[in-house]
Design a protein around this motif. Structure first.
Motif, PDB file in Angstrom:
ATOM      1  N   UNK A  58       0.824  -1.210   0.000  1.00 38.30           N
ATOM      2  CA  UNK A  58       0.000   0.000   0.000  1.00 38.30           C
ATOM      3  C   UNK A  58       0.855   1.256   0.000  1.00 38.30           C
ATOM      4  N   UNK A  59       1.880   1.281   0.834  1.00 43.22           N
ATOM      5  CA  UNK A  59       2.741   2.458   0.937  1.00 43.22           C
ATOM      6  C   UNK A  59       3.477   2.718  -0.377  1.00 43.22           C
ATOM      7  N   UNK A  60       4.055   1.681  -0.967  1.00 41.00           N
ATOM      8  CA  UNK A  60       4.804   1.874  -2.205  1.00 41.00           C
ATOM      9  C   UNK A  60       3.881   2.214  -3.366  1.00 41.00           C
ATOM     10  N   UNK A  61       2.660   1.642  -3.389  1.00 42.38           N
ATOM     11  CA  UNK A  61       1.709   1.965  -4.458  1.00 42.38           C
ATOM     12  C   UNK A  61       1.257   3.417  -4.380  1.00 42.38           C
ATOM     13  N   UNK A  62       1.285   3.993  -3.184  1.00 36.99           N
ATOM     14  CA  UNK A  62       0.902   5.389  -3.006  1.00 36.99           C
ATOM     15  C   UNK A  62       2.057   6.341  -3.266  1.00 36.99           C
ATOM     16  N   UNK A  63       3.238   5.806  -3.577  1.00 37.63           N
ATOM     17  CA  UNK A  63       4.381   6.648  -3.875  1.00 37.63           C
ATOM     18  C   UNK A  63       5.400   6.757  -2.772  1.00 37.63           C
ATOM     19  N   UNK A  64       5.204   6.054  -1.675  1.00 38.38           N
ATOM     20  CA  UNK A  64       6.174   6.072  -0.592  1.00 38.38           C
ATOM     21  C   UNK A  64       7.353   5.172  -0.893  1.00 38.38           C
TER      22      UNK A  64
END
Length: 419
Positions: free
Chosen positions: A175-181
């Motif tokens: 979730x974090x990486x998909x949001x750009x984190x």
């Protein structure tokens, strides 16, 4: 005595069958033998940094001024980078939750609205595990890595929360990486990576918390929420900060205090954690017994033989072979009413009556009143305008809408800070 701390329990997957709340309350009404439970609790703590706080409030009322509508609240807040976020959350969270539930509704509607109301939720931050006990119904909301377990009367230990540590929660990492984190370990000189996985910017090892204004939009305050209904045999809740769970598995914590009064049980859990690994972190534990009115203490649980067929039908097997925490089963007479852990606010809030008596709309997250031309529907698209779409709640203020879009990956993230 030094022992290697067991790995923390893995989060479980697969939705269980749900039972309508109206069906269960109807059974209560038809039964003349089910009396209201007695709730007893105990607390124990040891401070290392002084950032753990707890809340116990046993005199809450669903209907203000009506003593026949009681419920209890138990919560633990584990602060980091200071204690201010934990203090603020302890003092305000219950009021925010109650303000998000419509007034003048019956107990069944109140319990159905409670999981959704729990989603409303400086540079310091805090975990939060917030437990509401209303007769035999238990509702738990959590962000971070504090934990609540249920030791039921059939001898099964059930995890009622989900840990939001990036190191151990693959779904949250996605979730974090998909949001750009950016998820990675701390880089030392020479490119050596050390420590647990963290979210950058900010470097927090949790994917969900309250506060943490300096760590980017990917660390969200949207909790995992679970609601269960106990049988009239009752059960024991153990709510504790990670100072306990980094040392003890859920099974170890439950076994260490079975058959003891709640106050002594909490002290025994803390003592067992200290005996196992020493005082490495703030260590706080609440033990809450929900017991039949004719029992003075929780009766020791008798372990039943494991039934493989029932496990296949109702169980969620732990991915951790060392610490086996089982899913609640029908033979334990513990029924799951609700469970949802999505970080997407549109999925969590649904149809929510947030129009106030003043004619304004209330932000579903920060609880601030908005004029009709200021709020934005949670279901609106990025280019929504009031003239192009009907006003359908729930509503978010502009600041919370920006946060929602960021956590759902709908706008560019801030540039990654240097590690």
């Amino acid at each position: 005595m030094n022992e290697t701390a067991p790995p923390r329990d893995s989060s479980m997957t697969g939705p269980p069958p749900l039972v309508p709340l109206a069906t269960l309350i109807g059974r209560e009404i038809r039964s003349e033998n089910i009396s209201l439970p007695v709730v007893r609790y105990g607390h124990a703590a040891l401070a290392k940094r002084g950032e753990d706080l707890f809340l116990v409030k046993t005199d809450c009322q669903r209907i203000p001024g009506n003593p026949s509508s009681p419920f209890s609240v138990f919560a633990i807040f584990d602060g980091h980078s200071g204690v201010s976020a934990a203090v603020f959350t302890r003092e305000n969270l219950l009021e925010h939750v109650m303000s998000a539930i419509p007034q003048g509704i019956g107990r069944e509607e109140w319990l159905q609205a409670l999981p959704r109301a729990l989603v409303a939720g400086e540079v310091s931050g805090t975990t939060a595990t917030f437990v509401v006990v209303d007769e035999w119904t238990v509702t738990v909301a959590s962000v971070g890595d504090s934990r609540c377990i249920l030791d039921s009367q059939d001898g099964e230990v059930s995890l009622l929360t989900v840990d939001h540590r990036l190191e151990e929660n693959e779904e949250e990492r996605r979730r974090v990486t998909a949001s750009g984190g950016d998820v990675g370990r701390l880089n030392l000189c020479g490119g050596q990576e050390v420590g647990p996985l963290r979210c950058w910017p900010g470097g927090l090892c949790l994917s969900r918390s309250i506060g943490d204004a300096d760590v980017g939009e990917f660390i969200v305050p949207v909790p995992h929420v679970k609601q269960i209904k106990l049988s009239n045999a009752g059960g024991r809740l153990i709510i504790a900060s990670d100072g306990i769970w980094d040392t003890l598995s859920s099974e170890m914590a439950a076994k260490s205090c079975r058959g003891l009064p709640a106050e002594l049980a909490a002290k025994l859990v803390v003592k067992e954690a200290l005996r196992t690994s020493g005082l490495k972190d703030d260590t706080t534990c609440l033990v809450v017994d929900i017991i039949p009115s004719d029992h003075s203490v929780m009766q020791p649980a008798s372990k039943k033989p494991h039934n493989k067929l029932m496990s296949l039908l109702f169980g969620k097997g732990s991915q951790n072979s060392i610490s086996k925490v089982t899913k609640m089963s029908s033979i334990g007479a513990v029924v799951e009413l609700f469970e949802e852990g999505s970080a997407m606010l549109a999925e969590r809030l649904g149809d929510f009556p947030l129009k106030t008596s003043s004619g304004h709309y209330r932000c579903a997250i920060c609880q601030v009143d908005q004029a009709p031309n200021e709020g934005v529907s949670v279901d609106a698209g990025p280019y929504f305008s009031p003239s192009s779409k009907p006003w359908e709640g729930p509503f978010l203020c502009a600041e919370c809408r920006t946060k929602k879009d960021a956590m759902e990956g709908k706008r560019p993230c801030r540039a990654r800070l240097s590690k």
